[in-house]
Scaffold this motif. Structure first.
Motif, mmCIF file in Angstrom:
data_model
loop_
_atom_site.group_PDB
_atom_site.id
_atom_site.type_symbol
_atom_site.label_atom_id
_atom_site.label_comp_id
_atom_site.label_asym_id
_atom_site.label_seq_id
_atom_site.Cartn_x
_atom_site.Cartn_y
_atom_site.Cartn_z
ATOM 1 N N ARG A 26 34.568 40.478 52.857
ATOM 2 C CA ARG A 26 34.922 40.263 51.451
ATOM 3 C C ARG A 26 36.156 39.357 51.341
ATOM 4 N NH1 ARG A 26 32.483 43.701 47.717
ATOM 5 N NH2 ARG A 26 34.255 43.515 46.280
ATOM 6 N N THR A 64 35.017 35.857 52.107
ATOM 7 C CA THR A 64 34.254 35.329 50.973
ATOM 8 C C THR A 64 35.198 34.880 49.862
ATOM 9 O OG1 THR A 64 32.353 36.762 51.476
ATOM 10 C CG2 THR A 64 32.490 35.863 49.246
ATOM 11 N N GLN A 65 36.222 35.678 49.579
ATOM 12 C CA GLN A 65 37.197 35.315 48.558
ATOM 13 C C GLN A 65 37.917 34.019 48.925
ATOM 14 O OE1 GLN A 65 40.099 38.341 47.691
ATOM 15 N NE2 GLN A 65 41.239 37.044 46.269
ATOM 16 N N TYR A 114 29.772 38.693 47.320
ATOM 17 C CA TYR A 114 30.625 39.794 47.802
ATOM 18 C C TYR A 114 29.792 40.971 48.309
ATOM 19 C CZ TYR A 114 35.011 37.820 46.037
ATOM 20 O OH TYR A 114 36.129 37.031 45.834
#
Length: 296
Positions: free
Chosen positions: A227, A230-231, A256
């Motif tokens: 996560r 990904t951010q 996410y």
């Protein structure tokens, strides 16, 4: 290079040749292919949506579209792989790219929630067995359900079961629940990656730079770290002005929650289960049921 070319090197299914290219050139080729694969899947999905009165034909098209989408995710995992080890893994990953079972398992695995990469492999091992037992007390020996469902949608064929007697199998329109509906989760993940700019050549550089900082192997955890990456990826895609005007906020949620951790270190090779092991599992399942009843 031209002198080393052979006749068998000419034609389709030549993806493994990317292993011989530089990391930058690999991304060039992948960037060209991702929109083509997404367009192919979209055409198949759109055709399936027009076939409400022909459920088997629709199921076949959805299945084929899902495999095209799995090829997108395999390519994205090549991009997410650290460049220093990518060259040694590309050839194997293109075997998955061209093989039905790995492609189907790639799609199936998108919904799994392993704690670590090692546990992910354990989940995968259960799904790549050539045969298993089913029924109340394991009375039936059945082939790999993922592959059988695919073949059974496509073909009428002669099959055999434990008694060895051949019989005809009529094609079915059955689809696993994970592939149910028209636009399934794997579609939304691929579309989100496209709309967020990850399919562009500059976007692939960002995906590679962010994700290749971690080699997803062993006890690497599979929730908070992905996560976070990904951010970081989305922030950098946004800063580079690569996110499409058509992108929607909900698409971030798919990345996410539905985009699985990289699978380049996993083993997708089918596990051939000997008949004697299946017989032993049947007997154990039967005695387990008898034991339960014997307690009353």
């Amino acid at each position: 290079m031209a002198e080393a070319l052979k006749s068998e090197d000419i034609g389709m299914k030549r993806g493994r040749g990317l292993a011989q290219l530089t990391p930058a050139r690999q991304l060039d080729i992948i960037a060209e292919g991702l929109p083509i694969l997404l367009k192919s899947a979209d055409e198949l999905m759109t055709a399936a949506e027009a076939l409400d009165d022909h459920s088997r034909a629709a199921a076949i098209l959805i299945g084929q579209a899902t495999e095209e989408l799995s090829k997108i995710l395999i390519l994205m995992d090549i991009v997410r792989c650290p460049p220093k080890v990518r060259g040694g893994l590309v050839g194997q990953m293109f075997k998955w790219f061209y093989d039905h079972l790995p492609r189907l398992l790639y799609a199936e695995a998108q919904g799994w929630k392993p704690m670590t990469v090692g546990q992910f492999q354990e989940y995968l091992d259960n799904s790549r067995r050539s045969h298993d037992i089913e029924g109340f007390a394991g009375e039936f020996i059945v082939p790999n359900s993922t592959l059988f469902a695919r073949e059974n949608r496509l073909y009428a064929d002669i099959v055999t079961y434990e008694d060895g007697e051949p019989m005809w199998s009529e094609p079915s329109d059955w689809m696993p629940a994970r592939f149910g509906g028209r636009r399934n989760s794997i579609w939304y993940v691929a579309k989100a990656l496209s709309d967020m700019g990850a399919f562009s050549r500059a976007g692939l550089d960002i995906v590679s730079q962010v994700w290749s900082a971690v080699d997803f192997v062993g006890e690497i955890e599979c929730y908070s770290l992905p996560r976070k990456l990904t951010q970081q990826m989305l922030e950098r895609l946004d800063a580079a002005g690569l996110i499409s005007q058509n992108a929607e906020q909900d698409q971030r949620r798919y990345l996410y929650n539905q985009w699985q951790v990289p699978m380049y270190r996993l083993d997708f090779k089918p596990i051939q289960v000997p008949l004697e092991d299946l017989r032993a599992a049947q007997e154990a399942a039967l005695w387990s049921e008898i034991g339960d009843y014997g307690d009353y």
